[in-house]
Write an enzyme that holds these catalytic residues in place. Structure first.
Site, short mmCIF file in Angstrom:
data_model
loop_
_atom_site.label_atom_id
_atom_site.label_comp_id
_atom_site.label_asym_id
_atom_site.label_seq_id
_atom_site.Cartn_x
_atom_site.Cartn_y
_atom_site.Cartn_z
N ASP A 194 -89.44 25.51 104.47
CA ASP A 194 -89.99 26.87 104.37
C ASP A 194 -91.50 26.78 104.30
O ASP A 194 -92.07 25.68 104.31
CB ASP A 194 -89.39 27.62 103.17
N HIS A 264 -91.20 31.50 108.64
CA HIS A 264 -91.07 30.57 107.51
C HIS A 264 -91.45 29.14 107.92
O HIS A 264 -90.81 28.17 107.53
CB HIS A 264 -89.63 30.60 106.95
N GLU A 328 -86.96 37.22 108.73
CA GLU A 328 -88.30 37.62 108.32
C GLU A 328 -89.40 37.00 109.18
O GLU A 328 -90.41 36.54 108.68
CB GLU A 328 -88.52 37.23 106.84
C1 ACM Z 1 -83.36 35.86 103.18
O1 ACM Z 1 -83.04 36.19 102.03
N1 ACM Z 1 -84.63 35.94 103.60
C2 ACM Z 1 -82.38 35.39 104.13
#
Ligand code: ACM
Ligand code: ZN
Length: 767
Positions: A194, A264, A328
């Site tokens: 991440d 990410h 995201e």
């Molecule tokens: C998530 O909680 N961003 C998958």
């Protein structure tokens, strides 16, 4: 002389045998087996020296036998022996079942037989026997004769662990796997990468761990703007990864690795800035939240990088599924990047009513990666954002996290889905509303809420339900710096989760579950595992009864506790009313309740109930958002006031719509005031009311406006609960219509500019 010594020896042995505890097994375990049938009143006595036989040529069965030896020692202090042609405990294969994880556990006066449809089934039978044993240091166990037939409801039973935000050692990950195994969970979704740190060695890209596994410092609290100044890092070598994969496999846990892309990825960009749209400079992210620095999807080198990494990943993890994230991914950079826009043009992607061209670019990216994984014999899983841009990866499995609706959408597109909704199974969310809880990311999922989660949406067509492969809970670790804290967040919510995953639908009973949980908590003490103890307090359930004639109060605690309560605001003691069954209150009262376990009083639970006996019903003219519907319209008049957490079930949320409710009074009544509360959290796009209108009627058809108020748009970020009263000249009415207009266009100061905002409303009062 010899004879005397011999007699003394016999006498001593008898004394020892008499003082060693003799305890009875209890088959009421977690997860509750499908069928537990007592088989007469005989029993089998399990003692030290009992032999476990198994098909010796089968290595997995040998390992199963060794597990049973160590479990029996750990729980009951028994010294069992693995091996031998015939034993008092027989482990065998050959159970005829289409469910490969099924087992039967039979106890008769002759011994114990665990027969599985596979070695995994035998392992789950062993787990049930393990959890049935009494907890003691040594002694003899009476196993009542029984036939247990069992199999899981879902084949994918997962738990996620984020090791990027905080890193956990190989030993800690192994303990996490032990926790999964005890709960019959068969997937560890390992979130390895991440923005805040890359945690897996990749030989072809050594900078990923040299640079990408380290952040210079970490933000304090919730992105406070202050930093701790302490470098933080950690990663797993490929050798360690192999060791963990093998450890998990022995326990029938498959590790699903996740490399989150194309968002990410800030830690990667810190190592290889040329893979980003701007070229940097970048650093490993030091705060939480979503980064707009993502992989450039217009750069061929990016796709090559991702495939090179995945090639090493599939070499390390035998899992059929590989998780590629997909959540995201902000598109700001892609909208500005010439390479990304060039790719969009080449592919002929265009905005349409559903999706932007950048969302379609991500879809194309995911499809390309799916193709690569399929060439390597693997299947792709992604977070539900992969449905954006028309999911073009034909076989992708969708992990529905934002809303269970995405699980339904996936199934209707004939994709498989795994349910992991943040509304129920995010174990990084608060599990209790006590002010003293350690800081969590937000949200709210009590043990009870997890337990009551039903993963198959009732409005999903029966012929599509097979697409829901299973359920997973997630542990994001921004606010979880130590493994002990991770255990605190996970246990005992994992107990509730595993019953959702394993136990057949329609057999749930929260009170019975709490009773069964008691022994698990003692087991955690014995294993030295940390766990949350809220369950020892009173958990209360308040529900308006059907005719709205009062609020039914049900109080629970784990087995063995007694509950005392008061209704006059005084602190409960063991001299107060003793709770035995649910009761109904019909007034404004303060319920205070306390559980006492082993003579120790637990923290008092307190709740203000304000039942309004004027009200006979409420109807909503606009639908709440499906994630924030909870118990529906009655939530607004149920006598319970919401606090600063809009996910508790006490608030109804609306988005793009307004609260529009008609409240019916039992009879025509003189009224002059309507009150309501709003809950605001702009960081989550939750805004305050813009306009309130009160209308009254005698017949429920013809309404007359008696009050109207407009409120200014918000001008900065904020989070609060606010009470509003609208006063008007006294009128007689039997129907009151309340309209609360939400923020339909988020103001410019906010990232959601021009989009509709949420409004959260609770407890409407009429006086
Ligand atoms: C998530 O909680 N961003 C998958
Ligand atoms: Zn780009």
């Amino acid at each position: 002389m010899k004879k005397i010594i011999y007699s003394i020896f016999i006498f001593a042995a008898t004394v020892v045998a008499c003082t060693a505890p003799q305890k009875t097994a209890d088959y009421e375990v977690i997860p509750l087996p499908v069928s537990v049938q007592r088989a007469g009143d005989t029993f089998f006595v399990l003692e030290d020296g009992a032999v476990i036989s198994y098909p010796e040529e089968n290595e997995k069965m040998a390992k199963n036998a060794q597990f049973l030896v160590s479990y029996a020692k750990e729980s009951a202090g028994l010294d069992l022996k693995a091996g031998g042609p015939s034993g008092q405990i027989t482990l065998e294969l050959g159970l005829d079942s289409s469910n490969k994880e099924a087992y039967e556990l039979t106890v008769s006066d002759k011994g114990v037989v665990i027969r599985g449809a596979s070695e995994a089934g035998v392992f789950y039978g062993i787990q049930t026997l393990r959890k049935s044993l009494p907890l003691m240091d040594r002694g003899t166990v009476f196993l009542p004769a029984v036939k247990i037939s069992d199999e899981p409801r879902f084949r994918y039973r997962g738990m996620m662990l984020d090791v990027s935000r905080h890193f956990f050692s190989v030993e800690e990950v192994k303990t996490y796997i032990d926790m999964l195994a005890l709960h019959n969970i068969n997937r560890l979704h390992w979130h390895l990468t991440d923005d805040q740190g890359w945690r897996i060695e990749i030989k072809r890209y050594p900078k990923l761990t040299e640079i990408g596994s380290k952040r210079a410092q970490t933000v304090i609290g919730r992105n406070s703007g202050e930093y701790d100044g302490i470098p933080y890092g950690g990663f797993y070598t490929q050798e360690q990864i192999r060791e963990v994969v093998a450890y998990a496999a022995e326990r029938y846990v498959t590790i699903v690795p996740e490399v989150d892309m194309p968002g990410h990825m800030q830690a990667v960009l810190a190592c290889y800035p040329e893979l980003g749209c701007t070229g940097g400079p970048y650093k490993v992210r030091e705060k939480w939240g979503i980064s707009s620095d993502v992989l450039c999807a217009g750069n061929d080198k990016t796709l090559q990088f991702v495939k090179d990494v995945l090639e090493e990943v599939v070499g390390l993890f035998p899992s059929e599924y590989v998780h590629i994230g997909g959540d995201e991914c902000l598109k700001d950079e892609w909208m500005r990047c010439p390479k990304c826009q060039n790719r969009i043009r080449q592919l002929g992607l265009a905005n349409d009513a559903q999706h932007t061209k950048e969302q379609k670019l991500q879809s194309w990216f995911v499809a390309d990666i799916e193709h690569f994984l399929e060439e390597h014999g693997r299947r792709l899983i992604g977070w539900d954002e992969i449905l954006e841009g028309d999911l073009v990866a034909p076989n992708a499995t969708v992990m529905a996290w934002r809303d269970l609706r995405y699980g339904m959408t996936a199934a209707r597109l004939h994709h498989d889905a795994i349910m992991t909704p943040s509304s129920h199974v995010y174990f990084d969310h608060y599990q209790d509303l006590d002010q003293n809880e350690p800081l969590a990311i937000g949200g709210y999922s009590s043990v009870g809420r997890v337990y009551n989660y039903e993963p198959i949406p009732s409005d999903l067509e029966p012929e599509l339900r097979h697409h829901i492969l299973g359920v997973q809970a997630n542990l994001w670790t921004e606010y979880i710096p130590t493994f002990s804290h991770a255990q605190y967040m996970v246990l005992p919510r994992m107990d509730a989760l595993c019953e959702v995953q394993w136990t057949p639908a329609g057999t749930k009973d929260y009170g019975a579950f709490c009773n069964r949980l008691n022994k698990m908590l003692h087991f955690y003490d014995k294993l030295g595992w940390n766990y949350a103890k809220h369950i020892y307090k009173v958990s209360a359930d308040f529900a308006l009864d059907q005719e709205m004639e009062g609020i039914k109060v049900s109080l629970n605690t784990v087995k063995g506790g007694e509950i005392y309560y008061t209704l006059d605001g005084s602190e409960p003691t063991i001299k107060s009313l003793r709770y035995t069954a649910p009761f109904v209150v019909q007034d404004k009262v303060v319920v205070k309740a306390m559980a006492v376990h082993d003579g120790i009083p637990q923290t008092v639970m307190s709740e203000n109930l304000s039942y309004d006996n004027k009200i006979s019903g409420i109807e909503l003219l606009q639908e709440p958002h499906r994630s924030y519907r909870f118990n529906g319209a009655s939530t607004l008049v149920d006598g319970l006031t919401g606090m600063q957490n809009y996910r508790t079930g006490r608030w109804l949320g609306f988005c793009g719509k307004d609260l529009e409710a008609i409240i019916k009074l039992k009879s025509e009544t003189e009224i002059s005031k309507v009150g309501f509360n709003t809950c605001v959290a702009t960081s989550d796009w939750v805004f305050d009311v813009r306009q309130a209108i009160i209308e009254v009627s005698e017949d429920g058809i013809h309404f007359k406006k008696v009050a109207e108020e407009s409120y200014p748009a918000m001008t900065s970020n904020d989070a609060y609960v606010k009470h509003y009263d609208l006063l008007f000249e006294t009128v007689k009415a039997q129907y009151v219509k309340v309209t609360l207009v939400s923020e339909h266009s988020i103001p410019a100061f906010h990232g959601g500019k021009d989009h509709p905002g949420f409004i959260f409303v609770d407890e409407i009062s009429i006086d």
